[in-house]
Write a protein that holds these residues in place. Structure first.
Motif, PDB file in Angstrom:
ATOM      1  N   PRO A  84       0.822  -1.215   0.000  1.00 18.84           N
ATOM      2  CA  PRO A  84       0.000   0.000   0.000  1.00 18.84           C
ATOM      3  C   PRO A  84       0.853   1.260   0.000  1.00 18.84           C
ATOM      4  N   GLY A  85       0.568   2.166  -0.908  1.00 21.46           N
ATOM      5  CA  GLY A  85       1.282   3.429  -0.973  1.00 21.46           C
ATOM      6  C   GLY A  85       2.661   3.355  -1.575  1.00 21.46           C
ATOM      7  N   LYS A  86       3.042   2.183  -2.084  1.00 20.28           N
ATOM      8  CA  LYS A  86       4.383   2.028  -2.654  1.00 20.28           C
ATOM      9  C   LYS A  86       4.296   1.601  -4.111  1.00 20.28           C
ATOM     10  N   GLU A  87       5.399   1.764  -4.827  1.00 23.20           N
ATOM     11  CA  GLU A  87       5.453   1.320  -6.206  1.00 23.20           C
ATOM     12  C   GLU A  87       5.600  -0.194  -6.270  1.00 23.20           C
ATOM     13  N   ARG A  88       5.172  -0.740  -7.392  1.00 21.01           N
ATOM     14  CA  ARG A  88       5.345  -2.171  -7.604  1.00 21.01           C
ATOM     15  C   ARG A  88       6.838  -2.474  -7.716  1.00 21.01           C
ATOM     16  N   GLU A  89       7.275  -3.557  -7.048  1.00 16.72           N
ATOM     17  CA  GLU A  89       8.687  -3.902  -7.067  1.00 16.72           C
ATOM     18  C   GLU A  89       8.901  -5.348  -7.485  1.00 16.72           C
ATOM     19  N   PHE A  90      10.029  -5.581  -8.115  1.00 15.55           N
ATOM     20  CA  PHE A  90      10.421  -6.925  -8.535  1.00 15.55           C
ATOM     21  C   PHE A  90      10.762  -7.772  -7.316  1.00 15.55           C
ATOM     22  N   VAL A  91      10.422  -9.056  -7.392  1.00 13.48           N
ATOM     23  CA  VAL A  91      10.748  -9.986  -6.304  1.00 13.48           C
ATOM     24  C   VAL A  91      11.677 -11.104  -6.786  1.00 13.48           C
ATOM     25  N   ALA A  92      11.286 -11.806  -7.843  1.00 15.91           N
ATOM     26  CA  ALA A  92      12.072 -12.954  -8.291  1.00 15.91           C
ATOM     27  C   ALA A  92      11.748 -13.264  -9.747  1.00 15.91           C
ATOM     28  N   ALA A  93      12.694 -13.931 -10.413  1.00 12.75           N
ATOM     29  CA  ALA A  93      12.494 -14.322 -11.804  1.00 12.75           C
ATOM     30  C   ALA A  93      13.082 -15.695 -12.044  1.00 12.75           C
ATOM     31  N   ILE A  94      12.583 -16.363 -13.093  1.00 16.54           N
ATOM     32  CA  ILE A  94      13.057 -17.699 -13.431  1.00 16.54           C
ATOM     33  C   ILE A  94      12.879 -17.906 -14.930  1.00 16.54           C
ATOM     34  N   ARG A  95      13.754 -18.719 -15.494  1.00 15.33           N
ATOM     35  CA  ARG A  95      13.611 -19.113 -16.894  1.00 15.33           C
ATOM     36  C   ARG A  95      12.848 -20.424 -16.959  1.00 15.33           C
ATOM     37  N   TRP A  96      12.202 -20.696 -18.086  1.00 11.11           N
ATOM     38  CA  TRP A  96      11.392 -21.899 -18.221  1.00 11.11           C
ATOM     39  C   TRP A  96      12.215 -23.172 -18.044  1.00 11.11           C
ATOM     40  N   THR A  97      13.509 -23.098 -18.303  1.00 11.40           N
ATOM     41  CA  THR A  97      14.346 -24.270 -18.063  1.00 11.40           C
ATOM     42  C   THR A  97      14.509 -24.531 -16.570  1.00 11.40           C
ATOM     43  N   GLY A  98      14.241 -23.520 -15.757  1.00 10.54           N
ATOM     44  CA  GLY A  98      14.392 -23.644 -14.317  1.00 10.54           C
ATOM     45  C   GLY A  98      15.829 -23.583 -13.849  1.00 10.54           C
ATOM     46  N   SER A  99      16.735 -23.423 -14.784  1.00 13.37           N
ATOM     47  CA  SER A  99      18.148 -23.492 -14.429  1.00 13.37           C
ATOM     48  C   SER A  99      18.680 -22.185 -13.869  1.00 13.37           C
ATOM     49  N   LEU A 100      18.000 -21.090 -14.107  1.00 14.64           N
ATOM     50  CA  LEU A 100      18.470 -19.791 -13.628  1.00 14.64           C
ATOM     51  C   LEU A 100      17.367 -19.080 -12.873  1.00 14.64           C
ATOM     52  N   THR A 101      17.731 -18.532 -11.719  1.00 11.24           N
ATOM     53  CA  THR A 101      16.799 -17.743 -10.929  1.00 11.24           C
ATOM     54  C   THR A 101      17.486 -16.467 -10.475  1.00 11.24           C
ATOM     55  N   PHE A 102      16.683 -15.482 -10.107  1.00  9.51           N
ATOM     56  CA  PHE A 102      17.209 -14.202  -9.665  1.00  9.51           C
ATOM     57  C   PHE A 102      16.254 -13.632  -8.636  1.00  9.51           C
ATOM     58  N   SER A 113      16.130  -8.431  -0.631  1.00  7.88           N
ATOM     59  CA  SER A 113      15.305  -8.495   0.581  1.00  7.88           C
ATOM     60  C   SER A 113      14.635  -9.850   0.788  1.00  7.88           C
ATOM     61  N   VAL A 114      14.580 -10.695  -0.241  1.00  7.98           N
ATOM     62  CA  VAL A 114      13.917 -11.997  -0.092  1.00  7.98           C
ATOM     63  C   VAL A 114      14.877 -13.171  -0.230  1.00  7.98           C
ATOM     64  N   LYS A 115      16.139 -12.894  -0.542  1.00  9.02           N
ATOM     65  CA  LYS A 115      17.109 -13.977  -0.708  1.00  9.02           C
ATOM     66  C   LYS A 115      17.211 -14.810   0.567  1.00  9.02           C
ATOM     67  N   GLY A 116      17.208 -16.128   0.406  1.00 10.75           N
ATOM     68  CA  GLY A 116      17.278 -17.024   1.543  1.00 10.75           C
ATOM     69  C   GLY A 116      15.936 -17.316   2.190  1.00 10.75           C
ATOM     70  N   ARG A 117      14.898 -16.564   1.820  1.00  5.49           N
ATOM     71  CA  ARG A 117      13.563 -16.786   2.382  1.00  5.49           C
ATOM     72  C   ARG A 117      12.561 -17.229   1.325  1.00  5.49           C
ATOM     73  N   PHE A 118      12.660 -16.706   0.129  1.00  5.62           N
ATOM     74  CA  PHE A 118      11.730 -17.029  -0.954  1.00  5.62           C
ATOM     75  C   PHE A 118      12.428 -17.918  -1.983  1.00  5.62           C
ATOM     76  N   THR A 119      11.661 -18.815  -2.586  1.00  5.80           N
ATOM     77  CA  THR A 119      12.175 -19.659  -3.651  1.00  5.80           C
ATOM     78  C   THR A 119      11.191 -19.672  -4.810  1.00  5.80           C
ATOM     79  N   ILE A 120      11.678 -19.316  -6.001  1.00  8.06           N
ATOM     80  CA  ILE A 120      10.854 -19.383  -7.199  1.00  8.06           C
ATOM     81  C   ILE A 120      11.158 -20.687  -7.914  1.00  8.06           C
ATOM     82  N   SER A 121      10.122 -21.339  -8.423  1.00 11.70           N
ATOM     83  CA  SER A 121      10.312 -22.599  -9.140  1.00 11.70           C
ATOM     84  C   SER A 121       9.287 -22.680 -10.259  1.00 11.70           C
TER      85      SER A 121
END
Length: 120
Positions: free
Chosen positions: A41-59, A63-71
């Motif tokens: 609320p009241g803030k701009e939209r921010e990026f959290v995580a990204a992944i390629r369809w191969t699943g081999s690369l994530t970013f 602020s979420v490293k070590g807590r969130f996992t994208i798959s």
């Protein structure tokens, strides 16, 4: 065209976990990189995580490293965001996105968003 439908948001206590899902469809969906963004609320939209369809690369944003996992599940065309050790500052509407570039992807398509609320 690409269609994205999120699910899995909700209310959780600090320290808890949630898993978000994004069902992706469309003839060209595999040509995009997939990601999650959030908007508090009241803030701009921010990026959290990204992944390629191969699943081999994530970013991840720092602020979420070590807590969130994208798959990604290629058979189901579904992208997940597992969120652990949630903090009140993680409260936001979370959006699935299909985009271009790498690192903090540039979104071309958005889902409708799903609310995540973390209570202290």
């Amino acid at each position: 065209q690409v269609q994205l439908v999120e699910s899995g948001g909700g209310l959780v206590q600090a320290g808890g976990s949630l898993r978000l899902s994004c069902a992706a469809s469309g003839r060209t969906v595999r040509s995009y990189r997939m990601g999650w963004f959030r908007q508090a609320p009241g803030k701009e939209r921010e990026f959290v995580a990204a992944i390629r369809w191969t699943g081999s690369l994530t970013f991840y944003v720092d602020s979420v490293k070590g807590r969130f996992t994208i798959s990604i599940d290629n058979a189901k065309n579904t992208v997940y965001l597992q969120m652990n050790s949630l903090k009140p500052e993680d409260t936001a509407v979370y959006y699935c996105a299909a985009g271009t570039g790498w690192g903090q992807i540039t979104a071309q398509y958005w889902g409708q968003g799903t609310q995540v609320t973390v209570s202290s």
